[in-house]
Structures are given as structure tokens and as C-alpha cells.
Design a protein around this motif. Sequence first.
Motif, PDB file in Angstrom:
ATOM      1  N   UNK A 104       0.833  -1.199   0.000  1.00 23.68           N
ATOM      2  CA  UNK A 104       0.000   0.000   0.000  1.00 23.68           C
ATOM      3  C   UNK A 104       0.870   1.253   0.000  1.00 23.68           C
ATOM      4  N   UNK A 105       1.937   1.212   0.783  1.00 25.47           N
ATOM      5  CA  UNK A 105       2.812   2.380   0.845  1.00 25.47           C
ATOM      6  C   UNK A 105       3.461   2.654  -0.509  1.00 25.47           C
ATOM      7  N   UNK A 106       4.007   1.599  -1.100  1.00 26.92           N
ATOM      8  CA  UNK A 106       4.669   1.765  -2.393  1.00 26.92           C
ATOM      9  C   UNK A 106       3.670   2.262  -3.444  1.00 26.92           C
ATOM     10  N   UNK A 107       2.478   1.643  -3.482  1.00 22.86           N
ATOM     11  CA  UNK A 107       1.474   2.041  -4.476  1.00 22.86           C
ATOM     12  C   UNK A 107       1.030   3.482  -4.226  1.00 22.86           C
ATOM     13  N   UNK A 108       0.872   3.826  -2.938  1.00 19.70           N
ATOM     14  CA  UNK A 108       0.451   5.184  -2.596  1.00 19.70           C
ATOM     15  C   UNK A 108       1.474   6.207  -3.046  1.00 19.70           C
ATOM     16  N   UNK A 109       2.747   5.923  -2.777  1.00 22.67           N
ATOM     17  CA  UNK A 109       3.798   6.860  -3.194  1.00 22.67           C
ATOM     18  C   UNK A 109       3.783   6.998  -4.713  1.00 22.67           C
ATOM     19  N   UNK A 110       3.666   5.849  -5.406  1.00 22.25           N
ATOM     20  CA  UNK A 110       3.670   5.879  -6.866  1.00 22.25           C
ATOM     21  C   UNK A 110       2.476   6.683  -7.381  1.00 22.25           C
ATOM     22  N   UNK A 111       1.315   6.527  -6.737  1.00 17.90           N
ATOM     23  CA  UNK A 111       0.125   7.254  -7.194  1.00 17.90           C
ATOM     24  C   UNK A 111       0.302   8.759  -6.991  1.00 17.90           C
ATOM     25  N   UNK A 112       0.773   9.134  -5.797  1.00 16.97           N
ATOM     26  CA  UNK A 112       0.978  10.566  -5.527  1.00 16.97           C
ATOM     27  C   UNK A 112       1.971  11.136  -6.533  1.00 16.97           C
ATOM     28  N   UNK A 113       3.043  10.384  -6.755  1.00 21.79           N
ATOM     29  CA  UNK A 113       4.059  10.819  -7.707  1.00 21.79           C
ATOM     30  C   UNK A 113       3.443  11.034  -9.087  1.00 21.79           C
ATOM     31  N   UNK A 114       2.620  10.086  -9.532  1.00 22.88           N
ATOM     32  CA  UNK A 114       2.062  10.231 -10.875  1.00 22.88           C
ATOM     33  C   UNK A 114       1.056  11.380 -10.923  1.00 22.88           C
ATOM     34  N   UNK A 115       0.285  11.563  -9.828  1.00 21.42           N
ATOM     35  CA  UNK A 115      -0.691  12.668  -9.824  1.00 21.42           C
ATOM     36  C   UNK A 115       0.017  14.021  -9.880  1.00 21.42           C
ATOM     37  N   UNK A 116       1.109  14.131  -9.140  1.00 24.97           N
ATOM     38  CA  UNK A 116       1.831  15.406  -9.090  1.00 24.97           C
ATOM     39  C   UNK A 116       2.243  15.850 -10.493  1.00 24.97           C
ATOM     40  N   UNK A 117       2.587  14.878 -11.335  1.00 25.14           N
ATOM     41  CA  UNK A 117       2.967  15.250 -12.691  1.00 25.14           C
ATOM     42  C   UNK A 117       1.784  15.209 -13.652  1.00 25.14           C
ATOM     43  N   UNK A 118       0.904  14.216 -13.464  1.00 21.43           N
ATOM     44  CA  UNK A 118      -0.169  14.008 -14.444  1.00 21.43           C
ATOM     45  C   UNK A 118      -1.146  15.177 -14.467  1.00 21.43           C
ATOM     46  N   UNK A 119      -1.484  15.732 -13.302  1.00 25.03           N
ATOM     47  CA  UNK A 119      -2.514  16.774 -13.285  1.00 25.03           C
ATOM     48  C   UNK A 119      -2.042  18.049 -13.999  1.00 25.03           C
ATOM     49  N   UNK A 120      -0.878  18.601 -13.617  1.00 27.36           N
ATOM     50  CA  UNK A 120      -0.437  19.787 -14.370  1.00 27.36           C
ATOM     51  C   UNK A 120      -0.218  19.499 -15.858  1.00 27.36           C
ATOM     52  N   UNK A 121       0.351  18.340 -16.140  1.00 24.52           N
ATOM     53  CA  UNK A 121       0.644  18.001 -17.535  1.00 24.52           C
ATOM     54  C   UNK A 121      -0.648  17.883 -18.349  1.00 24.52           C
ATOM     55  N   UNK A 122      -1.625  17.176 -17.776  1.00 26.27           N
ATOM     56  CA  UNK A 122      -2.908  17.009 -18.459  1.00 26.27           C
ATOM     57  C   UNK A 122      -3.601  18.345 -18.664  1.00 26.27           C
ATOM     58  N   UNK A 123      -3.549  19.209 -17.647  1.00 22.18           N
ATOM     59  CA  UNK A 123      -4.195  20.519 -17.755  1.00 22.18           C
ATOM     60  C   UNK A 123      -3.523  21.347 -18.843  1.00 22.18           C
ATOM     61  N   UNK A 124      -2.190  21.385 -18.823  1.00 28.15           N
ATOM     62  CA  UNK A 124      -1.483  22.193 -19.814  1.00 28.15           C
ATOM     63  C   UNK A 124      -1.761  21.685 -21.228  1.00 28.15           C
ATOM     64  N   UNK A 125      -1.809  20.358 -21.382  1.00 25.23           N
ATOM     65  CA  UNK A 125      -2.119  19.807 -22.705  1.00 25.23           C
ATOM     66  C   UNK A 125      -3.504  20.230 -23.141  1.00 25.23           C
ATOM     67  N   UNK A 126      -4.460  20.211 -22.196  1.00 27.70           N
ATOM     68  CA  UNK A 126      -5.836  20.564 -22.552  1.00 27.70           C
ATOM     69  C   UNK A 126      -5.953  22.051 -22.875  1.00 27.70           C
ATOM     70  N   UNK A 127      -5.138  22.871 -22.206  1.00 26.26           N
ATOM     71  CA  UNK A 127      -5.219  24.308 -22.454  1.00 26.26           C
ATOM     72  C   UNK A 127      -4.710  24.662 -23.845  1.00 26.26           C
ATOM     73  N   UNK A 128      -3.699  23.934 -24.291  1.00 27.68           N
ATOM     74  CA  UNK A 128      -3.158  24.201 -25.619  1.00 27.68           C
ATOM     75  C   UNK A 128      -3.139  22.913 -26.429  1.00 27.68           C
ATOM     76  N   UNK A 129      -4.332  22.450 -26.848  1.00 31.60           N
ATOM     77  CA  UNK A 129      -4.344  21.194 -27.590  1.00 31.60           C
ATOM     78  C   UNK A 129      -3.552  21.337 -28.891  1.00 31.60           C
ATOM     79  N   UNK A 130      -2.872  20.294 -29.231  1.00 32.79           N
ATOM     80  CA  UNK A 130      -2.065  20.216 -30.438  1.00 32.79           C
ATOM     81  C   UNK A 130      -0.853  21.135 -30.430  1.00 32.79           C
ATOM     82  N   UNK A 131      -0.541  21.690 -29.248  1.00 28.08           N
ATOM     83  CA  UNK A 131       0.700  22.453 -29.148  1.00 28.08           C
ATOM     84  C   UNK A 131       1.852  21.468 -29.009  1.00 28.08           C
ATOM     85  N   UNK A 132       3.056  21.988 -29.009  1.00 32.94           N
ATOM     86  CA  UNK A 132       4.236  21.135 -28.875  1.00 32.94           C
ATOM     87  C   UNK A 132       4.168  20.368 -27.556  1.00 32.94           C
ATOM     88  N   UNK A 133       3.826  21.115 -26.480  1.00 32.01           N
ATOM     89  CA  UNK A 133       3.757  20.483 -25.160  1.00 32.01           C
ATOM     90  C   UNK A 133       2.753  19.331 -25.158  1.00 32.01           C
TER      91      UNK A 133
END
Lengths: 306, 353
Positions: free
Chosen positions: A98-127
Motif C-alpha cells: 500500500x505504501x509503495x502504491x500510494x507513493x507511486x500514485x501521488x508521484x504520478x498525480x503530481x505530474x499528471x494533473x499539471x501536464x494534463x491541464x497544460x495539454x488541454x489548455x493548448x491542444x495540439x501544441x508542442x507540449x
Amino acid sequence: MATYLLKTLLKALVVVLGVSLLVFVLTRSIGNPVNTMLPLGASTAERARLTHQLGLDKPLLAQLGDYVAGVAQGNFGESWWQQESALTVALRPLPFTIELSGIALVLSLVFAIPLGILSALKPRSLLDKVASTSSMLGICVPNFWLGLMLILIFSNLLHWFPTSGTGGWQYWVLPSVTLAVLPLGRITQIVRTAMLEQLRELYIVTARSKGLPEFWVVTRHALKNAGVQIVTMSGWELGRMIAGYTIAIEAVFGLPGIGSLIVDAIGQQDFPLIQAITFVIAICIVFLNILIDLSYPLFNPRVKFK
Amino acid sequence: MIKAPNLREDVSPLLSVQDLKTYFRKEEGGSVKAVDGVSLHIRKKEILGVVGESGSGKSITALSILRLFPSPPGYIAGGDILFENQSLLAKTQKEMRLIRGKDISMVFQEPMSSLNPAYTVGYQIRENIQLHQNVTKKEALDHAVDMLRLVGIASPEKRVHDYPFQMSGGMRQRVMVAMALSCQPKLLIADEPTTALDVTIQAQILRLILETREKVGSAIMLITHDLGVVAEVCERVVVMYSGKVLEVAYVNDLFNHPAHPYTQGLLQAIPRLDDTRDRLSIIPGSIPNPANLPEGCRFYPRCQYAEERCQTEQPPLVSPKPSQWVSCWRVAGEKEMDSDAIAATAAKAPLNV
Ligand SMILES: Nc1ncnc2c1ncn2[C@@H]1O[C@H](COP(=O)(O)OP(=O)(O)OP(=O)(O)O)[C@@H](O)[C@H]1O
Ligand SMILES: [Mg+2]
């Protein structure tokens, strides 16, 4: 709310019973554990004695009856392999997993949320293109290979982190990064899709027409509405990791997780242990799903528990 | 000491849109000319009607004023928008945000989707107030309750905690009006605020907007399909067609002496109680595809008076008499203006009353 809980518990009961039954049938069809447990030249008498001792000479239905009766009392029997309560053995690696999975999930959320938002804000941009390509890559790359590569670079070459085992925080870095890559890819994609959907809504124009800064429009207005989808996906990924998706990573990094315990239990044909592990995992997943359900009203006030 | 009246202030409009062009870039190249040279102005506290068929560019004109049209693909291809004599197009995003919701606010056509489903209406009104006024959360919420009371919502101190889904369409539009007027804007842009509502509620919302405006003192740009509404509430009216302004006039003049063939057609299309004809006379044909516009007058394919010149040359917006502006060769031609004179009047068009 009370009816919701009752209904959910009933459903959970059905799921756990179903899973247990399935596992019971499956274990009985993977072969005869007596062969594994006795040395090669064992006599017929010895075999018969062990078969009787394990209760495997009873008819299948009777075995099932014993098993269900045991489970109802919270008793999964002795692990044949470890010679102690199967449930105790099954629960032992759970905190680590549970600890390992939790750390991995938090880690992925920390990057996935900003990344997903930025991609959605500028669809088809380089980012956006870079983000979708790398999340596809993250989804496709086999994680044992990724783990080995990381060990090669960061342990063997650079000596930044230990190659395997458990201990201080350094031991967590490579396994959790490896584990986070796939959920990172999946969650980035879901955040992007959900945000694109929300940013098209008219309420976004209303929010902008009030003079709200774009950061607020995106985080307070769009992201909150995208929350249901993001939480659902995250919960699903967490469930997968707890349910043994960590097997390959545990093997690569030599970690004492639930995945390797499953593999060992199957290898030993330890029926009570296999049954106990699946039961524990099923309970975890059911509990996780209830948590996800309960979080929905935070994002969507229309959700009512009936 | 008696201060001399500032004539300039009285004459200069609150908002003037000058030869505005808002285009949308197409993926396959080229542009959709959604707004193509629109000029109009709104005076302080005036109610200006903007009418036109679906697709004539009314919403995009409105969204251009607040710079809220989807961009990309949308972009301003020319013209200017002056608000209190300052160009809105020259403002930075930050300066624009200080104007949105405070000096200029907007009410949209679809009340069912214009509020955020995840927040209470109180929060959404409060957000607007707190953004532009230096007040505490509590004061902002009290103000939100007052606004809800002003727009005729019963027991507002309870409803302020409701979510949009707990309200009907009419109620939600009231909330939108309350929100839009909460900072006493100088201009309220109402984009077909009643189209999506039941007929009985339409009249209520319209009356509400007018009454609230009385108290707040805003000017209104009222976009509508409904010439009946225009006749009832507006002082002046702008007739738009295919991204252009075809006619601007006082409501009385427009209804009694429509100058443009399109306006004439629109007026004939209004059903009348004493109408004995079987069928309404509707203008045959349909609005041109903005991706494929006629070269000359946008209306000529449907115009019963179309001449050769209409096919090739776009008619300028000229003023046959004070306070009336028409874009039609029948009017421009009659006055026999040379092209210089036309250009001179056309340039003055947005500022002249
Ligand atoms: N995002 C967009 N991309 C491309 N073209 C657009 C976009 N939005 C609007 N248009 C074009 O702009 C034209 C004018 O649209 P607009 O919404 O201003 O019309 P309208 O007069 O408000 O019509 P309605 O009465 O139906 O609301 C439309 O014909 C449409 O083709
Ligand atoms: Mg519109």
C-alpha cells in the motif's frame, strides 16, 4: 446514506464471495499440491496421509463447505508452506504494498494533473504532443525493463540509489518511479480529456466574463468538474497496483510486496494462502471503491447516495 | 462657481465598435468571417437592440467586446472597440479582467449551462463581487443575497446556498442577471437572455432586466431574434446580417420606415393579430455560409431589388437622414454620393448619433 451503505456492503459481500469461490475452483485445478510438498520418492502411504491431512481427500463440495465455514469465522486455515495462519502471512506484505502504491500514485498525480491541464489548455501544441507521446510511451513500456534500465543508470552507473532491497528513502525512489510511469501516462490522458470536455462548457465563458484570472478558471471551475473522472481513474490505478501489478517491480528490485507473495504461494500450491491473499486483495479493492464513491459529492453535488 | 456642462461627455458614446472584424481561422486555410466590419455604438444607460438571423454574428460581436470568443481559432482581423474612449483591443489581459464583470458583464442564452454545476449560486455571485470589490466573504455573500432578492427570487437567504441543478431555467437566468449586475456594470450585454425559456418566463426575465437596470443604471446591449421585444424595450436597433450591419435606426423609424430591403422583409415576417393572410411573408432563401460569402452585398442573393452593382460592390453604411444608417445601394445610390463622400460618412458612422 444508510441504505447506500447497506447496499454497498451487500454488493461487496457478493463480490468477495464470488472471488473466493472462483479462486477456490481455480486452485483446485492447478494441480495436486501433494506432489510439490513431498520429496520425489515418497511412498503411496505417505502421499495418502498428507492428502488426508490437507483435507484434499474429501469431495470438492465438502472442501468448499469447510472453506466457507472457515472464512465466515475469519479463519483461512494454516498456510501449508509457512506453517502459520494464512491470513497473517497474507497481511504481512500489505502495508509495504500500500505504501509503495500510494507513493507511486501521488508521484504520478503530481505530474499528471499539471501536464494534463497544460495539454488541454493548448491542444495540439508542442507540449501537448510531447505529453501525449510520452504518456503513450509510459503506458507501453514494460515496467520490468524500465526498472532494469533505471537500476543500470542510477545505481550501477551513477550510484545515486541502491539497486534493491528496503531501507531509507533512497530505497523507495527507483521502485516508485518505475511503478508511477504507467499510471502517470493513463492519468495524464484522462486529465487532458476531462479538462478539454470541461473547458468547452459555457460556464467557463461565464467564469471568464466575471474577470476571473485564467488560473482560477482552470483550477476552481474546470478542474473541480473534471474531478470525478480523475478520482475514478486514480482509484482504479491504485487498485491495480495493490492487486499485484507490482509483481514485476518487486522481482526486479527484490521487494517484499504482495505480488511476490502471490507468485510464491502459487508456486508452492499453498491453497489456503492463495485464498487468503485473494480475499485480502478483494477486500482492499472493495474498500477503495467505497472511498471513491464517497468522494464524488466533493466534485458533483448532484450525487446522492441511495 | 458653475461648472460648464461637459458636452463631449454627453455626446461621446459609452461603447463604440468601429469596423470590427472577427474571423475564425480554418484548419484547411482561409477564414470564416463571422464579424466583418461591424460598427455600432451604445450610449450611457441606453438600451440598444441587436437583431438578425441565426449566424449573423451577433454573439461573436458581443464576445469580441469582452474578448472572450474562442481564440484560437478566432482573431480580430481589424477595427477597434472603444469603451469610455479607451481601446479594449489595446488592453492587456490583466486590464481586460478588471473590466469584465465590473464595467461590462454578460448574460448568456443558455441558463441551463452557463452556471457551474459544482458550486452554489451564492458562491458564483460572491466570486464576482469579491473579485472587484474590497469586501469580506461575509459582506459579499450578503450582497449576493440582496442581488437575489432584487431579481425576485423568494427567500434568497436560503436559495443562495442552492446549487444550479436545484433551480429551474428561469431561476438560473435570474441568478445570471443577479451576478451580471452585482458590480453595477456600465454595460450589460444580454445575448438572447430569454430564447431558451418558456414564453411566460421570457416576459418576466425581460421585465426583470429592465427593472434591475433602472436601479443599477447600466446600458444594455440586448441581442435578440425577436423584433417584438425590440419594439417593446429598445430605443435604437441595429440590424445585422452575415457579419455586417445593414441598418441602424431609432425603433420608431425602423418600424415605420424600414430602409433596407432585409429589414422590410423581417418586419413583414412578424405575425400580426389582424393578419388575414394564410402564410407569413418570409424572406426566401437563407443566410450565406460565412465560409463562402458573396462578393458584393451580403443580402443580394435574397434581395428582390438586387441590381448588377449589388453583386460586385459592397454597399457602404450611409446616413440618409439623422440617426439612421443603411447599407444598401438603393439608398447610397439615390443620394448620388461620390466614393469620397461615402468613405467620409462611413468613417463617422459609429460615432454619429
Ligand atoms: N468557434 C468558431 N469557429 C468557426 N466559426 C465560428 C465559431 N463560432 C462562430 N462561428 C461562425 O460565426 C458565425 C456567427 O456566429 P454567431 O454565434 O455570432 O451568430 P449569432 O448571430 O449569434 O447566431 P444565433 O442567433 O444563432 O445565436 C457563425 O455562422 C459561425 O459560422
Ligand atoms: Mg448567438
